[in-house]
Design an enzyme around this catalytic site. Structure first.
Site, PDB file in Angstrom:
ATOM      1  N   HIS A   1       9.113  48.062  63.099  1.00 54.02           N
ATOM      2  CA  HIS A   1       9.951  49.103  62.480  1.00 54.02           C
ATOM      3  C   HIS A   1       9.819  49.053  60.960  1.00 54.02           C
ATOM      4  O   HIS A   1      10.772  49.199  60.208  1.00 54.02           O
ATOM      5  CB  HIS A   1      11.431  48.944  62.892  1.00 54.02           C
ATOM      6  CG  HIS A   1      12.227  50.207  62.694  1.00 54.02           C
ATOM      7  ND1 HIS A   1      13.015  50.434  61.594  1.00 54.02           N
ATOM      8  CD2 HIS A   1      12.345  51.307  63.465  1.00 54.02           C
ATOM      9  CE1 HIS A   1      13.602  51.616  61.704  1.00 54.02           C
ATOM     10  NE2 HIS A   1      13.200  52.172  62.823  1.00 54.02           N
TER      11      HIS A   1
ATOM     12  N   ASP B   1      13.443  59.018  64.868  1.00 56.51           N
ATOM     13  CA  ASP B   1      12.277  58.148  65.073  1.00 56.51           C
ATOM     14  C   ASP B   1      12.408  57.287  66.330  1.00 56.51           C
ATOM     15  O   ASP B   1      11.514  56.490  66.627  1.00 56.51           O
ATOM     16  CB  ASP B   1      11.994  57.276  63.824  1.00 56.51           C
ATOM     17  CG  ASP B   1      13.209  56.491  63.337  1.00 56.51           C
ATOM     18  OD1 ASP B   1      14.339  56.876  63.684  1.00 56.51           O
ATOM     19  OD2 ASP B   1      13.031  55.494  62.613  1.00 56.51           O
TER      20      ASP B   1
ATOM     21  N   HIS C   1      19.179  54.702  70.166  1.00 56.51           N
ATOM     22  CA  HIS C   1      20.111  55.506  69.369  1.00 56.51           C
ATOM     23  C   HIS C   1      19.488  56.849  69.039  1.00 56.51           C
ATOM     24  O   HIS C   1      18.280  57.058  69.235  1.00 56.51           O
ATOM     25  CB  HIS C   1      20.555  54.753  68.109  1.00 56.51           C
ATOM     26  CG  HIS C   1      19.480  54.472  67.107  1.00 56.51           C
ATOM     27  ND1 HIS C   1      18.349  53.733  67.396  1.00 56.51           N
ATOM     28  CD2 HIS C   1      19.356  54.819  65.800  1.00 56.51           C
ATOM     29  CE1 HIS C   1      17.596  53.632  66.311  1.00 56.51           C
ATOM     30  NE2 HIS C   1      18.179  54.302  65.330  1.00 56.51           N
TER      31      HIS C   1
END
Lengths: 305, 305
Positions: free
Chosen positions: A271, A66, A62
């Site tokens: 993450h 980041d 996406h």
């Protein structure tokens, strides 16, 4: 052959010293795939001595920084290193405009073929396939259009059961490929030797599902059912579950629930939000629900069997 | 007060471990300016413990990746850190589109005012001015539209010569600011005291000229004449002078010639090509022509007096 996954970055939001944003390097059946490409990914590739000229396919989940701010730099570096091979980039619609605008304004077109495969479907799609591997999108549920990716080995050839094969002098070396392909063998006397009496099942194909970023989203379970390894984001711990919901991220507990319900063989989590100094806390929250959980760590290589 | 320059990155082309592309942090008269912003600049700012929320003005010389690929990440990080203050970005026409396209596609508009000042003139321009500092562009000669930047302190107030001032009981504290501003003083008996008998010259203003990237371009000399410190790129040594010409870069010898002809007080060189392992060779080539030459080094702080 095992799948080999190198975690280049496993932190969320802003890059920091020794805390890089998402990127992973996956080796599967002689393919070298890069998954996501946060700022600094090219330096991480160098740091961990990965021959990154081998990368021919980059998958971007996406368009949050980041996960892709390092892409334009990597594309440019390939140009400066005189790359000639094709580079395929798979990512959300808009990624082509972002990269080509910057190449145009810097008067730095690539000399190698740079091919974009823009994604916009909300249903799983087969986006790459060859003789040995398939890659499918896994639609996720995040603040912007986001896909995970499912990397699957194809079922390989059957293996010769040489103890059996050598009992028949009529079976010659030139027949081996037909046997591996599943064909039966007929002896000169007319006897039919069924293929499964001469061969063994192929090695079960392995699979890797990469899911980042997403809120708790059980809709993915049918697609990732029984995968060999699942990477699932867990930005937060349970103490921040409401923040996870607001920002459309997951907690360690939620990632473990997904892994359990999908009966995957292994779970890797990452993450991490920068607010958590102690990563063990993620493991402590996940393992009571799904035991075979590993923490993503920068530079660590995971063998997926 | 001195100018303080922190070199965050001083290498050309591709970022590598411990070899970051161009970025500098300049402190001048309570301003905190960022000059160029290659990939990874935000991590370098953290590494060298620079409070980067202080940065209000970013100057981008040109749109080659090694000078601006870190900008979008820094802009995004400011957003994630809940910045509220204005951020001004000065750079070539197109920079606004590059940054805003990425913010739009990531659905990540900044909550703070992000103001672009796009440059397209080929003549020097005054692009920032307040009571204490001026910033001018220095048009350079590179493969794409490129500016250096000249940072100049303004001439400060005159200093009171207290030995003289205290000889006159009629001069009161409330008169001091007029004296600092250069006004004469008239005693009650009608005697005129010339300002320069009561005050001393202000500290000479300091200046810093940042010139990267450019071919050998003596046209800049009138503009950088007598600056306190010149940063001039030197991508190559003399052995690659023809490559320097082709790629519109400079050699160490050429940078030193510019410094000598402009009679600057100090020269800092950087933007080294990755092919040179020994940076001392740059110094050895420059110092016979211009003695007061320093090598740019990552993380090093230069005091400009």
């Amino acid at each position: 052959m095992s799948l080999k996954l190198t975690v280049l970055g496993c932190h969320s939001a802003t890059p920091r010293v020794n805390a890089h944003p998402t990127s992973q390097f996956l080796e599967i059946k002689n393919h070298h795939f890069l998954i996501d490409c946060g700022e600094g990914t090219q330096v991480q590739l160098r740091k961990y001595s990965i021959k990154f000229s081998k990368i021919k396919h980059i998958f971007i989940s996406h368009l949050h920084g980041d996960h892709f701010f390092g892409l334009v730099g990597l594309v440019s570096t390939f140009r400066l290193l005189n790359r000639e091979n094709e580079l395929h980039v798979y990512g959300p619609k808009g990624i082509k405009e972002i990269i080509t605008l910057q190449l145009k304004l810097s008067n730095s077109w690539t000399h190698y073929p740079l091919l974009f495969h823009e994604l916009s479907s909300n249903k799983p799609e087969l986006i790459f396939e060859d003789a040995t591997v398939e890659v499918h999108t896994i639609p996720l549920n995040h603040r912007v259009y986001t896909n995970g990716f499912l990397f699957k080995e194809k079922l390989g050839e059957r293996k010769l059961n040489m103890n059996k094969v050598l009992q028949y002098s009529e079976i010659e070396t030139c027949d081996y490929q037909n046997l591996k392909n599943g064909r039966d063998f007929i002896l000169k006397n007319g006897t039919l030797l069924k293929n499964n009496t001469l061969t063994l099942d192929p090695t079960p194909p392995k699979s890797y599902a990469f899911c980042s970023d997403t809120s708790y989203f059980p809709e993915i379970i049918p697609q990732i059912k029984n995968v060999t390894c699942l990477y699932h984001e867990t930005t937060f711990l349970k103490d921040k579950e409401s923040l996870a919901t607001t920002t459309m991220h997951s907690t360690a507990e939620q990632a473990a629930k997904i892994a359990k319900e999908a009966t995957v063989k292994q779970l890797i989590i990452g993450h991490y939000s920068g607010r958590y100094k102690n990563k063990e806390a993620f493991l402590n929250e996940a393992t009571p629900i799904f035991k075979n959980t590993l923490l993503a760590e920068e530079g660590k290589v995971y063998t997926i069997n």
